[in-house]
Design an enzyme around this catalytic site. Structure first.
Site, PDB file in Angstrom:
ATOM      1  CG  HIS A  32      -2.178  -0.708   1.072  1.00  0.00           C
ATOM      2  ND1 HIS A  32      -3.407  -0.092   1.143  1.00  0.00           N
ATOM      3  CD2 HIS A  32      -2.425  -2.004   0.808  1.00  0.00           C
ATOM      4  CE1 HIS A  32      -4.354  -0.984   0.940  1.00  0.00           C
ATOM      5  NE2 HIS A  32      -3.783  -2.152   0.738  1.00  0.00           N
ATOM      6  CB  THR A  98      -6.555  -5.120 -11.416  1.00  0.00           C
ATOM      7  OG1 THR A  98      -7.559  -5.270 -10.397  1.00  0.00           O
ATOM      8  CG2 THR A  98      -6.590  -6.321 -12.350  1.00  0.00           C
ATOM      9  CD  GLU A 100      -7.331  -1.778  -2.581  1.00  0.00           C
ATOM     10  OE1 GLU A 100      -6.807  -0.885  -1.874  1.00  0.00           O
ATOM     11  OE2 GLU A 100      -7.815  -2.816  -2.105  1.00  0.00           O
TER      12      GLU A 100
END
Length: 312
Positions: A32, A98, A100
């Site tokens: 992230h 894919t 976010e």
């Protein structure tokens, strides 16, 4: 054991050591740029963390998952993954998805539809597989160009690539281009879609979040404060661009929804059953992530009670 983006770098390393000592057999780490909400706090760079983990523990490490399509070019992701594979002595698995918008929008590019993101991922996997061979690669595709690139630090064997999926179209893509499937719920139908589209005999990997605590009400409150995003409906998790947007959307998630959906408290059989549900759905590996700061009690309980029960 799955490390979460909410932990500071030193805490992640400590959790990995605790996981190894508790009897967990593999580690997974998410990728992230941002956490899902401000309450989660830290969000360290995954490739720095994988390098540190390679020196701290002897367990295999898997990314669950990284996105090799927008924030990082697939050639750069391939180099990072190849170096990780070498550092870990073949104990590294590359999980991809894919992505976010939360993490991938940061360059200011438009957020594509799923169809385009799936095309990008398929092409990215192709590029990375070519580079993992250690040969000279040039590529001219719809989404990516690579000009005479070669990985001089290449893995001895091609890295396994797992592909994340939360719906039948993505499961079909995972079956076609991946060495395995990653999905976060024990969905036997999704596993079937993966297997029917080229995934038969390939690995199926999942993850489950829990909150072990002697006080179930407090555990529910912890999950509701830190991880309500887990229960957002539909495609919101893929399209919301900032932690603030996730915080606004999370107002839809009630405490009762958390209590019904997440294993909270210290009833050992509930924790065992949460994992066994994945085994019944055809999963080969399940990564368990403890939500909240009470990591020590989680590792003690799983070492003494839950993991022995699962092993039996």
């Amino acid at each position: 054991m799955q490390a979460r983006p909410s932990s500071a770098p030193a805490e992640l390393i400590d959790q990995a050591r605790r996981a190894q000592n508790a009897g967990f057999t593999r580690l997974a780490i998410s990728d992230h740029f941002h956490p899902w909400n401000d309450a989660q706090g830290s969000s360290a760079f995954v490739w720095s963390m994988v390098g540190a983990l390679s020196q701290a523990v002897s367990l295999p490490v898997t990314t669950l998952v990284t996105c090799p399509t927008m924030r990082l070019h697939p050639a750069v992701t391939a180099q990072a993954a190849a170096t990780s594979g070498v550092l870990l002595g073949g104990r590294f698995v590359l999980g991809v998805g894919t992505g976010e918008a939360l993490n991938e929008h940061i360059h200011g590019d438009a957020w594509p539809s799923f169809k385009i993101r799936a095309e990008m991922l398929e092409e990215a996997v192709e590029v990375m597989r070519k580079l993992f061979t250690g040969g000279l690669v040039s590529h001219r595709g719809r989404h990516y160009q690579v000009d005479t690139a070669r990985l001089y630090t290449a893995p001895d064997q091609p890295l396994p690539i797992l592909v994340s999926a939360f719906g039948p179209k993505a499961a079909a893509l995972a079956g076609r281009v991946g060495d395995g499937l990653v999905t976060m719920s024990p969905d036997a139908d999704l596993v079937g879609a993966f297997q029917d589209n080229g995934g038969a005999g390939k690995k199926v990997v999942g993850g489950v979040k829990v909150c072990w605590s002697s006080n179930r009400d407090a555990a529910i409150d912890t999950v509701h404060r830190l991880w309500p995003t887990e229960l957002l409906p539909g495609e919101l998790a893929q399209i919301l661009p900032t932690p603030a947007h996730f915080e606004q959307a999370s107002e839809l998630v009630t405490r009762e929804m958390v209590a019904d959906a997440v294993t909270c408290g210290d009833e050992a059989e509930e924790h065992v059953e949460a994992v066994r549900a994945y085994a019944r759905a055809g999963f080969d590996e399940v990564y368990i992530g403890q939500i909240g700061p009470d990591q020590e009690v989680f590792f003690d309980a799983y070492r003494e009670i839950v993991l022995p029960a699962l092993n039996r």
